[in-house]
Design an enzyme around this catalytic site. Structure first.
Site, PDB file in Angstrom:
ATOM      1  N   GLU A  41       0.880  -1.179   0.000  1.00 37.90           N
ATOM      2  CA  GLU A  41       0.000   0.000   0.000  1.00 37.90           C
ATOM      3  C   GLU A  41       0.909   1.218   0.000  1.00 37.90           C
ATOM      4  O   GLU A  41       1.736   1.391   0.909  1.00 37.90           O
ATOM      5  CB  GLU A  41      -0.909   0.013   1.222  1.00 37.90           C
ATOM      6  CG  GLU A  41      -1.882   1.182   1.204  1.00 37.90           C
ATOM      7  CD  GLU A  41      -2.239   1.666   2.586  1.00 37.90           C
ATOM      8  OE1 GLU A  41      -2.010   2.869   2.860  1.00 37.90           O
ATOM      9  OE2 GLU A  41      -2.705   0.858   3.402  1.00 37.90           O
ATOM     10  N   CYS A  95      -1.278   8.661   3.697  1.00 42.05           N
ATOM     11  CA  CYS A  95      -1.308   8.304   2.277  1.00 42.05           C
ATOM     12  C   CYS A  95      -2.655   8.669   1.667  1.00 42.05           C
ATOM     13  O   CYS A  95      -2.764   8.874   0.459  1.00 42.05           O
ATOM     14  CB  CYS A  95      -1.002   6.822   2.082  1.00 42.05           C
ATOM     15  SG  CYS A  95      -2.055   5.724   3.043  1.00 42.05           S
TER      16      CYS A  95
END
Length: 1007
Positions: free
Chosen positions: A766, A800
């Site tokens: 990720e 993120c």
């Protein structure tokens, strides 16, 4: 004038103690409520009879109901037609461009079956509106080929006149609807219209509310202050010195007078907001009219009461009887509030006005409690409990004698009858009823003798007030609501006037279909919980918290760690899913037990503010509980597959071997724990490599895993810089890698894995995202700004999922940007362990230097609209910034910090702009702010992303609810916290057994 209460030197009131009752168990609270019912049996019978008579009498009046009640009766708020109208009312008047307005009208109106309602209402305006909506629906639903056929008469009409006529008609319908909500566009107009209604006997006096949304900026607060002050002067001058109980008054919304009206900012609120409230109160006293502080969310209750106490004891307000406060019966602690208000009045020496309402933020309170993992709801979950509690509160107010002037806001016939009965029993005639403008007229016209009725009347522009008022109505407008059935002849008066005490006695429990916050996820797992920083005691506990004093975990050499984990694999994998789940679930419980210390440590080591740190611990707990449940579901043994006779076929999952888990510093506990819990749940052993910036959090987490019962050899901790991770990934003995971090490092890991000899192992990655949010002109500016500030600047933009690109339509961009920059000025930057802090520091000097470098480039290549000055803070603090770009060509990669880039665009070009964003290669989070379903679908189609968030923030994914992860440059999938995550950590084995070879199939033989 009401007699003044006898003053006495009471001790200061402990308002904070009210928070001990904020989340009391509802079933226990219901039992306590029924143990001392507000009416005895004789009174109940009398009240029930009077309530029924009020319903029958109101229905027999020549003037029975207004447009609003007729609308609610006909359409309700849970069918397609009612919701379509409310959605239009909430958004249409603020849409500046014709194209979007036409789309909104078409989308909402086309969903309704308007002909079914034609002629059904007994109000001509509702019927006329229904007819117009039916025609509108037919126009917007015409096939495109018919609309464009110039040879067709109907086609010509629609093409030449249809859209403008439809738009004008819909706009006018919304303005008419606005008249039912809003008494006047300004205070002068409201006074004039109100005087007319007094002459008609529909009201005796008013309480004017000047606003809708709360302030987002200091400029908003100043503007609203001027508006309130002007209203007080106008109302006061017209009052003629009649006194607060006989004249019109003003209601003040405290959140309109300060952009950060929050309990955790109590010192700021008292320093900045209180002088404004005092100014208004002193003006109201000068005119001797009433001024009431409106109630808001449960998190603000204690702060409101502290402000009210300070006002009540001001020498400049002595002997003024117009000071008032609003309390909500749907909160379970309201009776305790009343007792404190009575004490305050005695201390003050003159009565205070107390307006008792049911409450206006119900579904918001329910959602907030579930999302935040509270012990229970702060509000009652059944209407019967709220109604009974209302009566208990009314009894308390009457028992207060001369300490309070009670004001009962209700549209409920039974409540009106109960209040009248209580007043008579108490010998009290100094009180009044209140109703909302546009509602409840018939009810109070049916009361004999006519009571004193004050009307709560919003004042302001429809485009400003309608969004707020419609949301309040939708929030509390379930079709079980009293106002929908009161004047409906199809509903028996006995049903409308039913005794809520009897209803509650028949079912003395919370609402069975509404899961309390701890049970949000049912039997599969318990919801995590966390401190409530709106509560002073919990803020204090966090401030005093210290990281746990624990011995350091031994840190292994990378090669030795892999060897130890490799040796332990078979035994750990052989335990099975249920045994592994028990340990991982225990880890979740231990994390929850140590939450306070872990929150403090996260704030200190990772620089995350207290709320972010609370959320961090909760997410770690949720990961453990979710993956434990998944281990039981997926690894409980072989799963039978369809098979021919004489054969059995099964599929089973088991661990792969040694997993290397490399986690980031921005979620040092949640992602670290989540990776480990997933890998372990699937049967793997783990070598964990945390970020070098947050080593202590990782060490303590590993120690807690051991405390939960995890064998030490199963989980090995390796600390160090990036080169340590590189050595782990390159080792031939590892069977998989889970990585969260930058796209560049993910590429390096992928190359390293691909270059190795031996088995092909999975990379579960990720990474970051160039995350965008698309706004159209139907979006509510205040909601957009709230969500943008959180999405772009919370955690100092170091997520993120943080917002990097905001796409604003040309028509409304200026207003959104102006409000956004004003809201930025209200952000608090500083020590992350301070409850008042919104934004902490950047993680380290290198990260800050990268941000400074980007800003330097943007100052020469783009337009820096604003950057907050944090130079006095020093260290690694970085001022949040807003930059306007001319095009997407000016940015190609993620900038990891509190920097928001804005691009103006035409929503008609959303497919083109979305494709440009998609071409950057990222696909993590995407936001949409719009009231148009079609616009949302266009954005999603144009800019694919792993997580799409509509009309909310784009950060804060919840485990098991919003599985998180992206595609392209943003990750490999599957999504963390989702149902497909654990199988990626596992290998599948299919077993086929020809049992016919052993003598036949027992099932076949026993058919």
């Amino acid at each position: 004038m009401q007699a003044a209460p006898t003053p006495h030197p009471a001790a200061a009131i402990d308002w904070d103690a009210l928070d001990a009752q904020k989340y009391q168990d509802e079933d226990a609270a219901v039992a306590a409520l029924l143990a001392d019912p507000p009416l005895d049996s004789a009174a109940r019978a009398s009240v029930n009879a009077e309530a029924r008579a009020l319903v029958v009498g109101a229905r027999g009046l020549k003037r029975r109901k207004g447009v609003m009640e007729s609308f609610l009766e006909e359409f309700g708020l849970s069918n397609a037609e009612g919701l379509a109208l409310m959605c239009l009312a909430e958004a249409l008047l603020r849409v500046p461009d014709a194209e979007t307005a036409d789309k909104l009208i078409a989308e909402k109106i086309s969903t309704g079956q308007w002909a079914e309602h034609l002629g059904k209402s007994d109000h001509w305006l509702v019927n006329a509106g229904t007819f117009g909506l039916m025609l509108t629906g037919r126009v917007v639903n015409l096939p495109e080929e018919l609309k464009g056929e110039a040879s067709e008469v109907v086609g010509k009409l629609v093409k030449r006149m249809g859209e403008p006529v439809v738009r004008a008609g819909a706009m006018q319908a919304m303005r008419i609807l606005g008249e039912q909500f809003v008494l006047g566009r300004n205070i002068q107009e409201g006074l004039k219209r109100g005087a007319s209604m007094v002459r008609q006997g529909l009201a005796t006096r008013y309480s004017f509310d000047m606003l809708g949304e709360g302030a987002r900026t200091n400029a908003d607060a100043e503007r609203y202050l001027v508006s309130y002050a002007n209203a007080i002067d106008v109302v006061g001058e017209a009052a003629g010195g009649m006194g607060p109980h006989a004249s019109n008054g003003v209601s003040v919304k405290l959140s309109a007078l300060h952009p950060r009206y929050e309990a955790r900012l109590e010192e700021h609120v008292f320093a900045e907001l209180y002088p404004r409230v005092l100014q208004l109160a002193e003006a109201a006293k000068k005119w001797n009219i009433g001024l009431s502080l409106d109630a808001e969310e449960a998190d603000r209750l204690v702060l409101s009461l502290k402000l009210f106490e300070k006002l009540a004891l001001e020498p400049s307000l002595k002997d003024w009887e117009g000071l008032g406060v609003v309390i909500q019966a749907y909160q379970k602690r309201t009776r305790a509030v009343i007792q404190r208000l009575i004490s305050l009045s005695r201390r003050r020496g003159s009565p205070i006005q107390v307006r008792l309402v049911k409450g206006a933020y119900w579904d918001g309170e329910v959602k907030r409690a579930q999302v935040m993992g509270r012990p229970d709801f702060p509000v009652w979950t059944t209407k019967a409990a709220t109604d009974v509690h209302y009566m208990a509160c009314a009894r308390d107010l009457f028992r207060a004698g001369d300490a309070v002037f009670p004001q009962f806001a209700t549209h409920n016939a039974h409540t009106v009858a109960a209040v009248r009965r209580m007043a008579a029993s108490a010998g009290r005639d100094k009180f009044e009823f209140q109703r909302l403008h546009g509602m409840g007229e018939a009810l109070y016209l049916a009361v004999d003798p006519p009571p004193q009725v004050r009307v709560y009347a919003p004042i302001g522009g429809h485009e400003d007030l309608l969004p707020y008022l419609v949301r309040r109505l939708l929030e509390n407008g379930a079709n079980t609501s009293f106002v929908h059935s009161f004047l409906d002849d199809d509903v028996s008066p006995d049903v409308v006037a039913a005794d809520p005490i009897a209803t509650l006695e028949a079912n003395p429990h919370r609402h069975r279909r509404l899961a309390p916050p701890p049970q949000l996820f049912g039997a599969s797992r318990r919801n995590s919980s966390g401190p409530d920083i709106s509560i002073a005691a919990e803020r204090k506990a966090l401030g005093e918290a210290r990281a746990p004093a624990m011995e350091k975990v031994s840190v292994a050499d990378p090669a030795e760690a892999i060897a130890t984990a490799h040796k332990a694999f078979d035994a750990w994998n052989g335990r099975g899913g249920a045994a592994r789940a028990a340990i991982i679930r225990a880890m979740g419980d231990i994390l929850q037990k140590n939450e306070t210390a872990l929150i403090a440590l996260t704030a200190k080591e990772a620089g995350r503010n207290l709320q972010d740190s609370i959320d961090e611990v909760r997410e770690a707990v949720d990961f453990c509980r979710f993956y434990a449940a998944e281990a039981e579901r997926l690894f409980s043994g072989p799963r039978a597959l369809p098979s021919p006779a004489g054969e059995t076929d099964h599929l089973e999952l088991h661990g792969r071997g040694v997993f290397v888990c490399i986690s980031p510093w921005n979620f040092p506990l949640a992602i670290f724990t989540g990776q480990l819990a997933a890998a372990l749940a699937a049967g793997n052993t783990v070598v964990a490599k945390p970020a070098e910036q947050t080593p202590l959090i990782a060490e303590i987490a590993v120690k807690l895993f051991y405390e939960a019962g995890l064998p030490r050899e199963v989980l090995q901790l390796v600390q160090g810089a990036g080169d340590v991770g590189g050595r782990l990934v390159a080792d031939s003995r590892i069977s998989g890698v889970a990585f969260t971090g930058s796209t560049e490092v993910a590429r390096l890991i992928n190359r390293t894995l691909a270059a190795k000899d031996g088995p092909i192992v999975p990379l579960i990655a990720e990474t970051g995202g160039l995350n965008g949010m698309f706004v159209d002109t139907t979006a509510l500016k205040e909601q957009v700004v709230d969500d943008v500030c959180i999405s772009a600047f919370n955690s100092a933009g170091q997520r993120c999922s943080s917002l990097r690109l905001l796409f604003l339509p040309h028509d409304t961009a200026d207003g959104v940007i102006e409000t956004l920059m004003g809201a930025m000025d209200c952000l608090n930057i500083g020590d992350p362990a301070d409850p008042r802090t919104d934004i902490g520091p950047i993680i380290d000097a290198e990260a800050k230097a990268n941000l400074d470098k980007h800003m330097e480039r943007m100052r020469s290549e783009a337009r820096v609209l604003k950057q907050l000055d944090v130079s006095k803070l020093g260290g690694n603090f970085f001022g949040p910034a807003v930059i306007e770009l001319a095009s997407l060509d000016q940015i190609s990669r993620e900038v990891f910090g509190p920097i928001l880039h804005i691009i103006r665009y035409d929503p008609a070009d959303v497919a083109k702009v979305g494709a440009e964003l998609a071409s950057k290669g990222y696909g993590l989070t995407l936001g949409v702010h719009s009231r148009l379903e079609s616009f949302m679908q266009e954005v999603i189609a144009a800019a694919p992303a792993g997580n799409v968030y509509v009309n909310r923030t784009i950060v804060g994914a919840v485990v098991g609810v919003q599985p998180f992860g992206g595609s392209g440059l943003s990750g490999t999938g599957p999504k963390a916290g989702g149902p497909n995550y654990l199988p990626r950590f596992a290998e599948e084995r299919a077993i086929s057994n020809n049992i016919a070879a052993q003598g036949g199939d027992p099932q076949l033989l026993n058919l």
